[in-house]
Write an enzyme that holds these catalytic residues in place. Structure first.
Site, PDB file in Angstrom:
ATOM      1  N   ARG A 182       0.866  -1.191   0.000  1.00  0.00           N
ATOM      2  CA  ARG A 182       0.000   0.000   0.000  1.00  0.00           C
ATOM      3  C   ARG A 182       0.899   1.236   0.000  1.00  0.00           C
ATOM      4  O   ARG A 182       1.847   1.304   0.771  1.00  0.00           O
ATOM      5  CB  ARG A 182      -0.866  -0.029   1.249  1.00  0.00           C
ATOM      6  CG  ARG A 182      -1.899   1.056   1.318  1.00  0.00           C
ATOM      7  CD  ARG A 182      -2.611   1.027   2.647  1.00  0.00           C
ATOM      8  NE  ARG A 182      -3.588  -0.037   2.772  1.00  0.00           N
ATOM      9  CZ  ARG A 182      -4.109  -0.434   3.946  1.00  0.00           C
ATOM     10  NH1 ARG A 182      -3.725   0.155   5.066  1.00  0.00           N
ATOM     11  NH2 ARG A 182      -4.988  -1.397   3.999  1.00  0.00           N
TER      12      ARG A 182
ATOM     13  N   ARG B 121      -1.405   6.962   9.507  1.00  0.00           N
ATOM     14  CA  ARG B 121      -1.620   6.442   8.148  1.00  0.00           C
ATOM     15  C   ARG B 121      -1.709   7.599   7.149  1.00  0.00           C
ATOM     16  O   ARG B 121      -1.510   8.754   7.493  1.00  0.00           O
ATOM     17  CB  ARG B 121      -2.909   5.619   8.135  1.00  0.00           C
ATOM     18  CG  ARG B 121      -2.910   4.449   9.115  1.00  0.00           C
ATOM     19  CD  ARG B 121      -1.879   3.407   8.718  1.00  0.00           C
ATOM     20  NE  ARG B 121      -1.975   2.196   9.523  1.00  0.00           N
ATOM     21  CZ  ARG B 121      -2.779   1.164   9.262  1.00  0.00           C
ATOM     22  NH1 ARG B 121      -3.605   1.206   8.225  1.00  0.00           N
ATOM     23  NH2 ARG B 121      -2.776   0.094  10.026  1.00  0.00           N
TER      24      ARG B 121
ATOM     25  N   LYS C 113      -5.447   7.845  12.236  1.00  0.00           N
ATOM     26  CA  LYS C 113      -5.881   8.411  10.948  1.00  0.00           C
ATOM     27  C   LYS C 113      -6.254   9.887  11.065  1.00  0.00           C
ATOM     28  O   LYS C 113      -6.958  10.272  11.995  1.00  0.00           O
ATOM     29  CB  LYS C 113      -7.056   7.595  10.411  1.00  0.00           C
ATOM     30  CG  LYS C 113      -6.646   6.138  10.172  1.00  0.00           C
ATOM     31  CD  LYS C 113      -7.712   5.309   9.532  1.00  0.00           C
ATOM     32  CE  LYS C 113      -7.161   3.934   9.193  1.00  0.00           C
ATOM     33  NZ  LYS C 113      -8.166   3.042   8.578  1.00  0.00           N
TER      34      LYS C 113
ATOM     35  N   CYS D  74     -15.234  -2.831   0.023  1.00  0.00           N
ATOM     36  CA  CYS D  74     -13.831  -3.134   0.367  1.00  0.00           C
ATOM     37  C   CYS D  74     -13.374  -4.337  -0.457  1.00  0.00           C
ATOM     38  O   CYS D  74     -14.197  -5.018  -1.055  1.00  0.00           O
ATOM     39  CB  CYS D  74     -13.737  -3.429   1.856  1.00  0.00           C
ATOM     40  SG  CYS D  74     -14.514  -4.994   2.279  1.00  0.00           S
TER      41      CYS D  74
ATOM     42  N   CYS E  99      -8.249 -10.743   1.483  1.00  0.00           N
ATOM     43  CA  CYS E  99      -8.281 -10.193   2.835  1.00  0.00           C
ATOM     44  C   CYS E  99      -8.503 -11.329   3.839  1.00  0.00           C
ATOM     45  O   CYS E  99      -9.526 -12.018   3.788  1.00  0.00           O
ATOM     46  CB  CYS E  99      -9.399  -9.163   2.978  1.00  0.00           C
ATOM     47  SG  CYS E  99      -9.472  -8.564   4.679  1.00  0.00           S
TER      48      CYS E  99
ATOM     49  N   CYS F   6     -16.616  -7.683   6.391  1.00  0.00           N
ATOM     50  CA  CYS F   6     -16.519  -7.958   7.832  1.00  0.00           C
ATOM     51  C   CYS F   6     -16.775  -6.657   8.582  1.00  0.00           C
ATOM     52  O   CYS F   6     -16.914  -5.596   7.963  1.00  0.00           O
ATOM     53  CB  CYS F   6     -15.143  -8.543   8.176  1.00  0.00           C
ATOM     54  SG  CYS F   6     -13.873  -7.301   8.470  1.00  0.00           S
TER      55      CYS F   6
ATOM     56  N   CYS G 112     -13.843  -0.998   6.418  1.00  0.00           N
ATOM     57  CA  CYS G 112     -12.869  -0.382   5.514  1.00  0.00           C
ATOM     58  C   CYS G 112     -13.489   0.524   4.453  1.00  0.00           C
ATOM     59  O   CYS G 112     -12.843   1.443   3.969  1.00  0.00           O
ATOM     60  CB  CYS G 112     -12.018  -1.453   4.852  1.00  0.00           C
ATOM     61  SG  CYS G 112     -11.006  -2.336   6.049  1.00  0.00           S
TER      62      CYS G 112
HETATM   63 FE1  SRM Z   1      -8.971  -1.372   6.350  1.00  0.00          FE
HETATM   64  C1  SRM Z   1      -7.671  -3.999   7.999  1.00  0.00           C
HETATM   65  C2  SRM Z   1      -8.286  -2.790   3.403  1.00  0.00           C
HETATM   66  C3  SRM Z   1      -9.517   1.580   4.843  1.00  0.00           C
HETATM   67  C4  SRM Z   1     -10.574  -0.273   9.149  1.00  0.00           C
HETATM   68  N1  SRM Z   1      -8.060  -3.084   5.800  1.00  0.00           N
HETATM   69  C5  SRM Z   1      -7.554  -4.026   6.644  1.00  0.00           C
HETATM   70  C6  SRM Z   1      -6.767  -5.086   5.865  1.00  0.00           C
HETATM   71  C7  SRM Z   1      -5.348  -4.647   5.792  1.00  0.00           C
HETATM   72  C8  SRM Z   1      -6.897  -6.523   6.390  1.00  0.00           C
HETATM   73  C9  SRM Z   1      -5.822  -6.989   7.345  1.00  0.00           C
HETATM   74  O1  SRM Z   1      -5.638  -6.372   8.411  1.00  0.00           O
HETATM   75  O2  SRM Z   1      -5.177  -7.984   7.037  1.00  0.00           O
HETATM   76  C10 SRM Z   1      -7.486  -4.959   4.481  1.00  0.00           C
HETATM   77  C11 SRM Z   1      -6.681  -5.393   3.263  1.00  0.00           C
HETATM   78  C12 SRM Z   1      -7.598  -6.009   2.223  1.00  0.00           C
HETATM   79  C13 SRM Z   1      -6.957  -6.298   0.933  1.00  0.00           C
HETATM   80  O3  SRM Z   1      -6.841  -7.476   0.560  1.00  0.00           O
HETATM   81  O4  SRM Z   1      -6.597  -5.381   0.223  1.00  0.00           O
HETATM   82  C14 SRM Z   1      -7.956  -3.524   4.527  1.00  0.00           C
HETATM   83  N2  SRM Z   1      -8.798  -0.713   4.479  1.00  0.00           N
HETATM   84  C15 SRM Z   1      -8.616  -1.469   3.375  1.00  0.00           C
HETATM   85  C16 SRM Z   1      -8.822  -0.655   2.117  1.00  0.00           C
HETATM   86  C17 SRM Z   1      -7.952  -1.095   0.959  1.00  0.00           C
HETATM   87  C18 SRM Z   1     -10.321  -0.720   1.752  1.00  0.00           C
HETATM   88  C19 SRM Z   1     -10.720  -0.130   0.418  1.00  0.00           C
HETATM   89  O5  SRM Z   1     -11.717  -0.610  -0.095  1.00  0.00           O
HETATM   90  O6  SRM Z   1     -10.120   0.808  -0.075  1.00  0.00           O
HETATM   91  C20 SRM Z   1      -8.534   0.748   2.663  1.00  0.00           C
HETATM   92  C21 SRM Z   1      -7.097   1.137   2.598  1.00  0.00           C
HETATM   93  C22 SRM Z   1      -6.883   2.493   3.169  1.00  0.00           C
HETATM   94  C23 SRM Z   1      -5.529   3.082   2.947  1.00  0.00           C
HETATM   95  O7  SRM Z   1      -5.197   3.394   1.807  1.00  0.00           O
HETATM   96  O8  SRM Z   1      -4.827   3.336   3.939  1.00  0.00           O
HETATM   97  C24 SRM Z   1      -8.965   0.563   4.107  1.00  0.00           C
HETATM   98  N3  SRM Z   1      -9.813   0.375   6.909  1.00  0.00           N
HETATM   99  C25 SRM Z   1     -10.045   1.436   6.107  1.00  0.00           C
HETATM  100  C26 SRM Z   1     -10.957   2.343   6.726  1.00  0.00           C
HETATM  101  C27 SRM Z   1     -11.528   3.614   6.100  1.00  0.00           C
HETATM  102  C28 SRM Z   1     -10.691   4.807   6.379  1.00  0.00           C
HETATM  103  O9  SRM Z   1      -9.576   4.704   6.882  1.00  0.00           O
HETATM  104  O10 SRM Z   1     -11.155   5.901   6.080  1.00  0.00           O
HETATM  105  C29 SRM Z   1     -11.269   1.808   7.959  1.00  0.00           C
HETATM  106  C30 SRM Z   1     -12.285   2.380   8.968  1.00  0.00           C
HETATM  107  C31 SRM Z   1     -11.800   3.597   9.640  1.00  0.00           C
HETATM  108  C32 SRM Z   1     -11.032   3.258  10.868  1.00  0.00           C
HETATM  109  O11 SRM Z   1      -9.872   2.918  10.764  1.00  0.00           O
HETATM  110  O12 SRM Z   1     -11.629   3.296  11.951  1.00  0.00           O
HETATM  111  C33 SRM Z   1     -10.536   0.576   8.066  1.00  0.00           C
HETATM  112  N4  SRM Z   1      -9.059  -2.005   8.264  1.00  0.00           N
HETATM  113  C34 SRM Z   1      -9.816  -1.445   9.246  1.00  0.00           C
HETATM  114  C35 SRM Z   1      -9.733  -2.255  10.425  1.00  0.00           C
HETATM  115  C36 SRM Z   1     -10.459  -1.989  11.773  1.00  0.00           C
HETATM  116  C37 SRM Z   1      -9.714  -1.020  12.597  1.00  0.00           C
HETATM  117  C38 SRM Z   1     -10.314  -0.856  13.950  1.00  0.00           C
HETATM  118  O13 SRM Z   1     -10.188   0.215  14.531  1.00  0.00           O
HETATM  119  O14 SRM Z   1     -10.894  -1.799  14.490  1.00  0.00           O
HETATM  120  C39 SRM Z   1      -8.892  -3.345  10.101  1.00  0.00           C
HETATM  121  C40 SRM Z   1      -8.480  -4.505  11.017  1.00  0.00           C
HETATM  122  C41 SRM Z   1      -7.474  -4.090  12.033  1.00  0.00           C
HETATM  123  O15 SRM Z   1      -6.884  -3.028  12.004  1.00  0.00           O
HETATM  124  O16 SRM Z   1      -7.280  -4.901  12.924  1.00  0.00           O
HETATM  125  C42 SRM Z   1      -8.497  -3.165   8.729  1.00  0.00           C
HETATM  126 FE1  SF4 Z   2     -11.111  -7.030   4.872  1.00  0.00          FE
HETATM  127 FE2  SF4 Z   2     -13.041  -6.461   6.574  1.00  0.00          FE
HETATM  128 FE3  SF4 Z   2     -11.525  -4.485   5.616  1.00  0.00          FE
HETATM  129 FE4  SF4 Z   2     -13.243  -5.679   4.058  1.00  0.00          FE
HETATM  130  S1  SF4 Z   2     -13.753  -4.503   5.880  1.00  0.00           S
HETATM  131  S2  SF4 Z   2     -11.096  -5.267   3.540  1.00  0.00           S
HETATM  132  S3  SF4 Z   2     -13.233  -7.766   4.756  1.00  0.00           S
HETATM  133  S4  SF4 Z   2     -10.819  -6.122   6.903  1.00  0.00           S
END
Ligand code: SRM
Ligand code: SF4
Length: 689
Positions: A130, A199, A283, A499, A505, A545, A549
């Site tokens: 990323r 981030r 963030k 997502c 994922c 899930c 994201c």
């Molecule tokens: Fe996310 C984890 C994809 C934005 C909350 N996110 C993941 C992971 C890395 C899975 C993992 O931990 O192994 C996913 C990778 C999937 C893949 O195969 O590509 C993933 N997140 C994404 C992306 C690619 C979704 C998308 O459709 O674009 C976004 C990449 C952002 C970036 O460029 O940095 C992405 N993730 C977000 C957002 C939205 C945002 O940031 O505005 C959130 C919710 C906002 C927040 O953080 O509260 C988000 N991602 C999570 C979480 C839950 C965090 C939490 O506080 O509980 C996880 C899991 C974790 O961190 O344990 C996670």
């Molecule tokens: Fe993976 Fe859940 Fe984030 Fe979707 S919302 S990319 S299933 S961690």
């Protein structure tokens, strides 16, 4: 920065006098001496029997015995010699994967280890990379490099994310160094795109020449620079310690080094992060009043430029404590909107942000990662206590929050004036996935016209700095690859996001990106059945899930995977992304969506107030009423269309439309109807071209 007098607790002054200790670097691959600083805790431990005892700087303050339990990741960070060990060693083995500790550490370098969950048998490992692009800015050379890398080392597609970055999936371990170094040498970086640190910093992606937009973007870049790791682990690992020169504004360096309020680990290679970095991901988004293209309230920190009556930036309003992630069936975890913290003059913003980050660093939970985000700290303390602790690190009181106008969601799709004689063109990309003919064409256009691009927080892309004379040929070329102007795209698709979820994922419970095209088609069909017109829309967001994201908890209609082929349904977000949705139903099987959606849309059509959005309607009616409608629903008898227009009398036209429709996941008939409908509406409104 000017400061006012404040009183500080003893704990804050304790960090000011840190003895500096020379130790030998222990990773075996680098022989230089590194200097580490001692901070609040001094831990003496042995990494393994063959390795020397180390003295490490840690960032957690001394806490009572009962609170000293720390999660596994905290131990891994502590023992890693600033995110090096054992990643360095693991990358050198012949195995296709790396061990658990290295898997945690490589996140700080901007990469996740994954495997293909569609495949049975032995796991086929690969890495997702990323990038980090504050404000989504991507120079021409970096775009072309990413495009090449996706073909040469990835799965042939690029993925634009919800945080204005690229994801490259499917990179094999043996190719990681080549890919990373290519990105670094093309003015890109993946440093800190993942891991327990700040981030990618969001800001509106529109390349307007306006002062407030420019200022928001500059601020986002400065905050990103302030919070970039300093200890060199990234460049050591991927470009053999090569010094990559990035000219940092002096105010960033000054703010980072300032320790007048006990924020820093003096003499540490990581003055803000220490050895433990932050308890969890962090963030930040920056924007200007009214522009909520960044989903401002979902961030740990939301920063809003405040201008005077001449449009001159004066300072910033600051929100804190947003976040989306939660865990199913655990009510103590929840999505949360950020709330106002206060106002700071413009010259203080970096100090204020640093003070907030340090408050979370020192007080965020490190025992259970489910509760480590700053939103839980603010929820448990309350905003008053949080503010007073931040003020100690900031060295000033926050001024009262300035009044702001209403937020609006802005997509920047289509053609716009930049305000400096150039044009920009925002393109909708379904779920940010760039592949096939679309990928080839985008590359051709970006290369031919030497364009820089900006990625939006909604998985879309903006082509920047276009001359007026290029508008026509660019529009035509893009259209041939299915990259249509927004008026030719189904409004449901324009605001929808999913997502990546399956197959890569590891946390996905069910489909999201692969499932959404069909779900949107079915929603459109329900719209038609209950008599909603083509131009009406709702914001739909889907995740595989509960982590959130694609920010489904801000959607008017959110689908959150809660079992194989089943979703929780969330209702009540707004088109302006300012309200949190609430969970309406659990475990709705994918094949049964219509049973829920038909009654909801049927009554929205019939009982809404003038211009009432679907989200507002669901909140006004209340979930009890909505549930009653769903439970008693017996189906709507669809009326056959009054007019039946026979399309496609010539095969050539049909084939061309069919090809285009496939690129957009539609039938030829659907696409042709959209084009005709939009054309007729534009003519009616006097906007025909
Ligand atoms: Fe996310 C984890 C994809 C934005 C909350 N996110 C993941 C992971 C890395 C899975 C993992 O931990 O192994 C996913 C990778 C999937 C893949 O195969 O590509 C993933 N997140 C994404 C992306 C690619 C979704 C998308 O459709 O674009 C976004 C990449 C952002 C970036 O460029 O940095 C992405 N993730 C977000 C957002 C939205 C945002 O940031 O505005 C959130 C919710 C906002 C927040 O953080 O509260 C988000 N991602 C999570 C979480 C839950 C965090 C939490 O506080 O509980 C996880 C899991 C974790 O961190 O344990 C996670
Ligand atoms: Fe993976 Fe859940 Fe984030 Fe979707 S919302 S990319 S299933 S961690």
């Amino acid at each position: 920065m000017t400061t006012t007098t404040t009183s500080f607790g003893a704990a804050n002054t304790a960090v000011l006098k840190e003895p500096k200790i020379q130790i030998r670097s222990f990773d075996g691959l680098r022989s230089s001496n590194s200097s580490l600083a001692l901070t609040r805790n001094v831990n003496l431990f042995s990494v393994s029997s063959s390795r020397p005892s180390l003295i490490r700087a840690v960032s957690t303050p001394v806490k009572p015995e009962t609170e000293t339990k720390r999660s596994k990741v905290e131990i891994i960070k502590e023992q890693s010699n600033y995110i090096r060990y054992p990643l360095n060693e693991e990358l050198l083995t012949d195995a296709p994967n790396i061990n658990e500790s290295a898997t945690q550490l490589i996140k700080f370098h901007g990469s996740y280890q994954q495997y293909n969950r569609d495949e049975r048998g032995a796991k086929s490992y690969s890495f997702m990379l990323r990038t980090k692009n504050p404000c989504g800015k991507v120079p021409n050379k970096l775009y072309l490099t990413m495009d090449d890398l996706a073909d040469q080392f990835g799965i042939g597609t690029l993925r634009l994310t919800t945080r204005q970055t690229f994801q490259l999936h499917g990179v094999l371990k043996k190719n990681l160094k080549t890919v990373m170094s290519s990105i670094i040498h093309s003015m890109g970086t993946t440093l800190g795109a993942c891991g327990d640190l700040n981030r990618n910093v969001l800001a509106p992606a529109a390349p307007f020449a306006r002062k407030d937009y420019q200022f928001a973007q500059k601020t986002a870049e400065n905050i990103a620079a302030l919070l970039t790791p300093q200890s060199g682990f990234y460049y050591d690992m991927w470009v053999d310690g090569e010094k990559i020169l990035t000219a940092e504004p002096p105010e960033v360096v000054e703010a980072r080094n300032d320790n007048s309020h006990g924020t820093n680990f003096p003499d540490s290679p990581e003055p803000i992060y220490g050895t433990q970095f932050l308890p969890r991901k962090f963030k930040i988004a920056v924007t200007v009043p009214t522009d909520n293209s960044v989903d401002i309230l979902t961030n740990d920190i939301g920063v809003v430029v405040v201008t005077d009556t001449n449009g001159e930036p004066q300072g910033f309003n600051i929100y804190v404590g947003g976040g989306m992630g939660r865990t199913h069936r655990l009510e103590t975890t929840f999505p949360r909107l950020a709330e106002p913290l206060g106002y700071v003059p413009k010259e203080d913003i970096l100090y204020a942000v640093k003070a907030i980050v340090v408050t979370q660093r020192e007080n965020g939970r490190r025992d259970d990662r489910k509760y480590s985000r700053m939103k839980y700290l603010i929820s448990s303390w309350g905003i008053e206590k949080f503010r007073s602790v931040v003020e100690q690190y900031y060295g000033k009181k926050f001024e009262p929050f300035r009044e702001l106008p209403e937020w609006e969601f802005k997509s920047y799709l289509g053609w716009h004036e930049q305000g400096n004689s150039g044009l920009f063109c925002g393109l909708h990309i379904d779920n940010g996935r760039i592949g096939g003919k679309m990928k080839k064409t985008l590359r051709e256009v970006i290369e031919k016209y030497n364009l820089d691009v900006q990625l939006t927080p909604n998985q879309n892309i903006i082509l920047c700095g276009i001359r007026k004379a290029w508008k026509r040929p660019i529009t035509a070329t893009l259209a041939q690859a299915g990259l249509l102007q927004p008026k030719y795209v189904d409004p449901l698709n324009l605001t929808a996001m999913a997502c990546p979820a399956m197959p890569l994922c590891p946390l996905a419970i069910t489909e999201a990106e692969r499932g959404i095209p069909d779900i949107l088609k079915r929603v459109r069909a329900v719209f038609e059945k209950v008599g909603l017109t083509y131009n009406e829309s709702v914001v739909i967001r889907i995740t595989g899930c509960p982590n959130g994201c694609s920010r489904p908890y801000m959607a008017e209609l959110g689908f959150v995977g809660d079992g194989p082929n089943s979703y929780q349904i969330w209702l009540g977000g707004t088109p302006s992304q300012t309200a949190l949705a609430r969970s309406f139903m659990n475990k709705v099987k994918i094949q049964e969506l219509e049973k829920v959606l038909e009654p909801l849309f049927y009554y929205w059509k019939r009982k809404r107030q003038s211009k009432e959005s679907f989200g507002d309607f669901t909140i006004r009616m209340g979930f009890e009423k909505l549930q009653e409608w769903v439970d008693k629903w017996e189906g709507v008898v669809s009326t056959p269309p009054k007019y039946n227009l026979r399309l496609f009398s010539d095969k050539d036209t049909y084939d061309k439309i069919d090809e285009l429709a496939k690129l957009q996941n539609k039938t030829a008939h659907q696409l042709a109807m959209e084009i005709i409908r939009n054309y007729a509406t534009a003519q009616q409104n006097g906007k025909g071209e």
